[in-house]
Design a protein around this motif. Structure first.
Motif, PDB file in Angstrom:
ATOM      1  N   ASN A 233       0.832  -1.216   0.000  1.00  0.00           N
ATOM      2  CA  ASN A 233       0.000   0.000   0.000  1.00  0.00           C
ATOM      3  C   ASN A 233       0.865   1.266   0.000  1.00  0.00           C
ATOM      4  OD1 ASN A 233      -2.145  -1.794   0.125  1.00  0.00           O
ATOM      5  ND2 ASN A 233      -2.447  -1.529   2.307  1.00  0.00           N
ATOM      6  N   TYR A 234       1.710   1.385  -1.024  1.00  0.00           N
ATOM      7  CA  TYR A 234       2.637   2.507  -1.130  1.00  0.00           C
ATOM      8  C   TYR A 234       2.002   3.773  -1.682  1.00  0.00           C
ATOM      9  CZ  TYR A 234       6.305  -1.015  -0.566  1.00  0.00           C
ATOM     10  OH  TYR A 234       7.109  -2.012  -0.100  1.00  0.00           O
ATOM     11  N   GLY A 235       0.854   3.674  -2.296  1.00  0.00           N
ATOM     12  CA  GLY A 235       0.230   4.840  -2.912  1.00  0.00           C
ATOM     13  C   GLY A 235       0.048   5.975  -1.922  1.00  0.00           C
ATOM     14  N   GLU A 236       0.385   7.172  -2.353  1.00  0.00           N
ATOM     15  CA  GLU A 236       0.180   8.345  -1.497  1.00  0.00           C
ATOM     16  C   GLU A 236      -1.292   8.728  -1.471  1.00  0.00           C
ATOM     17  OE1 GLU A 236       2.519  10.089   0.320  1.00  0.00           O
ATOM     18  OE2 GLU A 236       3.987   8.575  -0.251  1.00  0.00           O
ATOM     19  N   THR A 237      -1.892   8.815  -2.644  1.00  0.00           N
ATOM     20  CA  THR A 237      -3.292   9.211  -2.765  1.00  0.00           C
ATOM     21  C   THR A 237      -4.105   8.132  -3.463  1.00  0.00           C
ATOM     22  OG1 THR A 237      -2.599  11.519  -2.928  1.00  0.00           O
ATOM     23  CG2 THR A 237      -4.844  11.007  -3.629  1.00  0.00           C
ATOM     24  N   LEU A 238      -3.546   7.578  -4.519  1.00  0.00           N
ATOM     25  CA  LEU A 238      -4.247   6.579  -5.329  1.00  0.00           C
ATOM     26  C   LEU A 238      -3.643   5.201  -5.111  1.00  0.00           C
ATOM     27  CD1 LEU A 238      -4.324   8.609  -8.678  1.00  0.00           C
ATOM     28  CD2 LEU A 238      -6.121   8.481  -6.922  1.00  0.00           C
ATOM     29  N   MET A 239      -4.450   4.186  -5.263  1.00  0.00           N
ATOM     30  CA  MET A 239      -3.968   2.808  -5.130  1.00  0.00           C
ATOM     31  C   MET A 239      -3.716   2.169  -6.491  1.00  0.00           C
ATOM     32  SD  MET A 239      -3.653   2.806  -1.992  1.00  0.00           S
ATOM     33  CE  MET A 239      -2.992   1.178  -1.779  1.00  0.00           C
ATOM     34  N   LEU A 240      -3.750   2.954  -7.548  1.00  0.00           N
ATOM     35  CA  LEU A 240      -3.597   2.469  -8.915  1.00  0.00           C
ATOM     36  C   LEU A 240      -2.337   1.625  -9.096  1.00  0.00           C
ATOM     37  CD1 LEU A 240      -4.370   2.483 -11.935  1.00  0.00           C
ATOM     38  CD2 LEU A 240      -3.096   4.633 -12.131  1.00  0.00           C
ATOM     39  N   PHE A 241      -1.190   2.142  -8.678  1.00  0.00           N
ATOM     40  CA  PHE A 241       0.049   1.415  -8.932  1.00  0.00           C
ATOM     41  C   PHE A 241       0.240   0.250  -7.971  1.00  0.00           C
ATOM     42  CE2 PHE A 241       0.504   5.555 -10.889  1.00  0.00           C
ATOM     43  CZ  PHE A 241       0.687   5.128 -12.197  1.00  0.00           C
ATOM     44  N   ASP A 242      -0.356   0.308  -6.796  1.00  0.00           N
ATOM     45  CA  ASP A 242      -0.365  -0.872  -5.924  1.00  0.00           C
ATOM     46  C   ASP A 242      -1.172  -1.987  -6.583  1.00  0.00           C
ATOM     47  OD1 ASP A 242       0.973  -0.246  -3.241  1.00  0.00           O
ATOM     48  OD2 ASP A 242      -0.280   1.521  -3.580  1.00  0.00           O
ATOM     49  N   GLN A 243      -2.253  -1.624  -7.247  1.00  0.00           N
ATOM     50  CA  GLN A 243      -3.053  -2.615  -7.973  1.00  0.00           C
ATOM     51  C   GLN A 243      -2.242  -3.190  -9.146  1.00  0.00           C
ATOM     52  OE1 GLN A 243      -6.022  -3.665  -7.099  1.00  0.00           O
ATOM     53  NE2 GLN A 243      -6.881  -2.081  -5.814  1.00  0.00           N
ATOM     54  N   VAL A 244      -1.600  -2.320  -9.906  1.00  0.00           N
ATOM     55  CA  VAL A 244      -0.860  -2.736 -11.095  1.00  0.00           C
ATOM     56  C   VAL A 244       0.360  -3.600 -10.737  1.00  0.00           C
ATOM     57  CG1 VAL A 244       0.577  -1.885 -13.017  1.00  0.00           C
ATOM     58  CG2 VAL A 244      -1.624  -0.788 -12.516  1.00  0.00           C
ATOM     59  N   PHE A 245       1.096  -3.209  -9.685  1.00  0.00           N
ATOM     60  CA  PHE A 245       2.351  -3.890  -9.360  1.00  0.00           C
ATOM     61  C   PHE A 245       2.232  -4.906  -8.218  1.00  0.00           C
ATOM     62  CE2 PHE A 245       3.744   0.117 -11.360  1.00  0.00           C
ATOM     63  CZ  PHE A 245       4.352  -0.447 -12.475  1.00  0.00           C
ATOM     64  N   GLY A 246       1.009  -5.227  -7.811  1.00  0.00           N
ATOM     65  CA  GLY A 246       0.789  -6.307  -6.854  1.00  0.00           C
ATOM     66  C   GLY A 246       1.147  -5.998  -5.413  1.00  0.00           C
ATOM     67  N   THR A 247       1.178  -4.733  -5.031  1.00  0.00           N
ATOM     68  CA  THR A 247       1.493  -4.397  -3.647  1.00  0.00           C
ATOM     69  C   THR A 247       0.267  -3.960  -2.848  1.00  0.00           C
ATOM     70  OG1 THR A 247       2.166  -2.173  -4.361  1.00  0.00           O
ATOM     71  CG2 THR A 247       3.923  -3.824  -4.069  1.00  0.00           C
TER      72      THR A 247
END
Length: 172
Positions: free
Chosen positions: A123-137
């Motif tokens: 859950n590294y996203g600052e505001t959005l979870m988009l890249f956590d979704q894309v990169f499996g985190t």
């Protein structure tokens, strides 16, 4: 649309900087100052080592500047990111449902502050979870978030000692 695009573009740099700050030991030493709190509180959103803050600034806005984003869009991106930071660090229990899959929420961010490495390095996203979704985190298990948060080793108590801590040999 410019603000939404700006959030996504800023989030690219913020996600990777945040992830590296957890997974690369030289950057973790500075980021550990932020994670050393044992209770989430809205003021924690601004509790960072100077080096951690500067590296965050270096990755958040340059792409928007290079692409010629209007000042108004950059101000809105900064404001939304700041408000999200305050909310995710507030000591509140919120069930956010489907919003967890789009935005960083207090529910998700508590997992990010877990002492358990496999939970905290998510859950590294600052505001959005988009890249956590894309990169499996992305991480949202069907149980209550941890109460025991922080880091495994003690952090010095004073501000000046915390500024010096990442440069010492002591484990963080």
């Amino acid at each position: 649309l410019q603000v939404v695009l700006g959030l996504v573009l800023a989030e690219i740099g913020l996600y990777w900087k945040h992830r590296l700050a957890h997974e690369w030991p030289p950057l973790w030493r500075f980021h550990a100052v932020h994670h050393s709190v044992t209770r989430l509180w809205f003021l924690n959103t601004g509790r960072f080592h100077l080096v951690d803050t500067l590296t965050g600034l270096a990755v958040a806005m340059p792409l928007l500047l290079l692409l010629g984003a209007p000042n108004e869009a950059m101000i809105m991106v900064s404001a939304i990111t700041a408000i999200a930071g305050i909310l995710t660090h507030a000591n509140v229990e919120m069930r956010c449902g489907v919003l967890n899959y789009v935005f960083n929420t207090p529910e998700l961010h508590r997992w990010h502050h877990s002492k358990v490495t496999d939970e905290g390095n998510r859950n590294y996203g600052e505001t959005l979870m988009l890249f956590d979704q894309v990169f499996g985190t992305f991480f949202l298990p069907p149980r209550r978030p941890p109460i025991d948060i922080g880091i495994r080793h003690p952090m010095p108590a004073t501000f000046w000692e915390q500024l010096k801590a990442p440069f010492s040999r002591a484990p963080l």
